[in-house]
Scaffold this motif. Structure first.
Motif, PDB file in Angstrom:
ATOM      1  N   PHE A 216       0.823  -1.207   0.000  1.00  0.00           N
ATOM      2  CA  PHE A 216       0.000   0.000   0.000  1.00  0.00           C
ATOM      3  C   PHE A 216       0.858   1.258   0.000  1.00  0.00           C
ATOM      4  O   PHE A 216       1.826   1.360   0.765  1.00  0.00           O
ATOM      5  N   ASP A 217       0.457   2.214  -0.820  1.00  0.00           N
ATOM      6  CA  ASP A 217       0.901   3.584  -0.632  1.00  0.00           C
ATOM      7  C   ASP A 217       0.212   4.104   0.635  1.00  0.00           C
ATOM      8  O   ASP A 217      -0.731   3.485   1.139  1.00  0.00           O
ATOM      9  N   LEU A 218       0.637   5.239   1.155  1.00  0.00           N
ATOM     10  CA  LEU A 218       0.054   5.773   2.388  1.00  0.00           C
ATOM     11  C   LEU A 218      -0.777   7.029   2.132  1.00  0.00           C
ATOM     12  O   LEU A 218      -2.001   7.002   2.203  1.00  0.00           O
TER      13      LEU A 218
ATOM     14  N   THR B 214       5.783   4.038   0.810  1.00  0.00           N
ATOM     15  CA  THR B 214       5.405   5.436   0.639  1.00  0.00           C
ATOM     16  C   THR B 214       6.624   6.260   0.259  1.00  0.00           C
ATOM     17  O   THR B 214       7.757   5.893   0.581  1.00  0.00           O
ATOM     18  N   ASN B 215       6.400   7.379  -0.407  1.00  0.00           N
ATOM     19  CA  ASN B 215       7.482   8.323  -0.676  1.00  0.00           C
ATOM     20  C   ASN B 215       7.663   9.326   0.461  1.00  0.00           C
ATOM     21  O   ASN B 215       8.549  10.178   0.406  1.00  0.00           O
ATOM     22  N   LYS B 216       6.822   9.238   1.489  1.00  0.00           N
ATOM     23  CA  LYS B 216       6.977  10.081   2.673  1.00  0.00           C
ATOM     24  C   LYS B 216       8.261   9.665   3.407  1.00  0.00           C
ATOM     25  O   LYS B 216       8.561   8.473   3.504  1.00  0.00           O
ATOM     26  N   PRO B 217       9.033  10.616   3.942  1.00  0.00           N
ATOM     27  CA  PRO B 217      10.223  10.236   4.708  1.00  0.00           C
ATOM     28  C   PRO B 217       9.867   9.255   5.825  1.00  0.00           C
ATOM     29  O   PRO B 217       8.880   9.437   6.538  1.00  0.00           O
TER      30      PRO B 217
ATOM     31  N   LEU C  74       8.360   0.854   4.202  1.00  0.00           N
ATOM     32  CA  LEU C  74       9.431   1.604   3.543  1.00  0.00           C
ATOM     33  C   LEU C  74       8.999   3.050   3.350  1.00  0.00           C
ATOM     34  O   LEU C  74       7.880   3.318   2.908  1.00  0.00           O
ATOM     35  N   GLY C  75       9.898   3.971   3.657  1.00  0.00           N
ATOM     36  CA  GLY C  75       9.673   5.371   3.352  1.00  0.00           C
ATOM     37  C   GLY C  75      10.409   5.767   2.087  1.00  0.00           C
ATOM     38  O   GLY C  75      11.158   4.974   1.504  1.00  0.00           O
TER      39      GLY C  75
ATOM     40  N   LYS D 253      13.139   5.741  -4.974  1.00  0.00           N
ATOM     41  CA  LYS D 253      11.748   5.738  -4.523  1.00  0.00           C
ATOM     42  C   LYS D 253      10.839   5.667  -5.732  1.00  0.00           C
ATOM     43  O   LYS D 253      11.273   5.809  -6.878  1.00  0.00           O
ATOM     44  N   LYS D 254       9.549   5.392  -5.492  1.00  0.00           N
ATOM     45  CA  LYS D 254       8.589   5.331  -6.589  1.00  0.00           C
ATOM     46  C   LYS D 254       8.643   6.626  -7.403  1.00  0.00           C
ATOM     47  O   LYS D 254       8.781   7.691  -6.814  1.00  0.00           O
ATOM     48  N   PRO D 255       8.582   6.564  -8.730  1.00  0.00           N
ATOM     49  CA  PRO D 255       8.121   5.461  -9.591  1.00  0.00           C
ATOM     50  C   PRO D 255       9.154   4.400  -9.923  1.00  0.00           C
ATOM     51  O   PRO D 255       8.868   3.515 -10.732  1.00  0.00           O
TER      52      PRO D 255
END
Length: 231
Positions: free
Chosen positions: A9-11, A115-118, A139-140, A147-149
């Motif tokens: 999941f993304d956040l 997530t891409n959040k720190p 994972l942050g 990180k994504k993408p």
């Protein structure tokens, strides 16, 4: 589709609407830098590529030009301090999120957050929501070099949990999530209600488009139950 064992999941924009807290932090940062506040809609369209890009977009809007390295660094530090104070306050979950996570976890699915959040902000958010025990790995955006993408975070989760990408499903709200999943060789669900820079998630061609996360229960539990009974 192979039987799905792992759901990633993304956040932000997928499980929680974090724009209220992000806007507070952005505006505290902007105020410290001598700028006026940003509107909520603007912040909503800046979210999705990590904190550095969020801060950069806010500065570009305030300055009317690209910030220099010193401005970016100073603003990012101010944002981090501000966000740490509000990140887990008054969390807003999208409809059906908590029940969906609970049912997937109880059914034996392995769950992860990418997530891409720190990363420093994520454990406190999950703890405040009572979700820490649901996720086998978190994972942050700064947990890895990519990180994504980029598909690296999704593939890292598969390796760490010893589950093939073909048996993993990515759930997200932005083009970044879809691109990462496709590059990783896994199926992906695109949610219509999150942050995708004002664009329709269907334009990114996820395998499924859902306006309600509870659709995962039909996709992952009821369909597999029917297969088990008839297969």
């Amino acid at each position: 589709m192979d039987k799905i064992e792992l759901v990633q999941f993304d956040l932000d924009g997928t499980l929680i609407d974090s724009v209220p807290q992000l806007r507070l932090a952005v505006n505290r940062m902007l105020e410290q830098q001598g700028h006026g506040p940003a509107e909520e809609l603007a912040v909503r369209n800046w979210v999705g590529n990590g904190a550095d890009m969020l801060v950069r977009r806010a500065l570009i809007a305030a300055l009317g030009c690209e910030p220099d390295a010193a401005q970016q660094q100073q603003a990012r530090m101010a944002f981090d301090v501000a966000y740490e104070g509000v990140a887990e306050h008054e969390l807003v979950f999208y409809p059906g999120v908590l029940d969906t996570l609970k049912q997937l976890h109880q059914s034996g699915k392995t769950l992860a957050i990418v997530t891409n959040k720190p990363y420093r902000f994520v454990p406190a958010i999950l703890a405040a929501a009572g979700l820490s025990d649901y996720f086998s790995l978190v994972l942050g955006g700064d947990s890895l070099a990519q990180k994504k993408p980029d598909p690296a975070p999704l593939l890292h989760v598969c390796r760490e949990l010893n589950i093939e990408p073909a048996r993993s499903l990515m759930i997200g709200d932005s083009e970044n999530d879809v691109l990462a999943a496709k590059a990783a060789g896994m199926a992906v669900v695109g949610l219509t209600y999150g942050y995708n820079y004002g664009r329709d998630i269907a334009e990114s061609h996820p395998d499924w488009v859902m306006s309600d996360i509870r659709g995962l229960l039909d996709l992952l539990l009821k369909n597999e139950h029917r297969k088990d009974n008839h297969g």
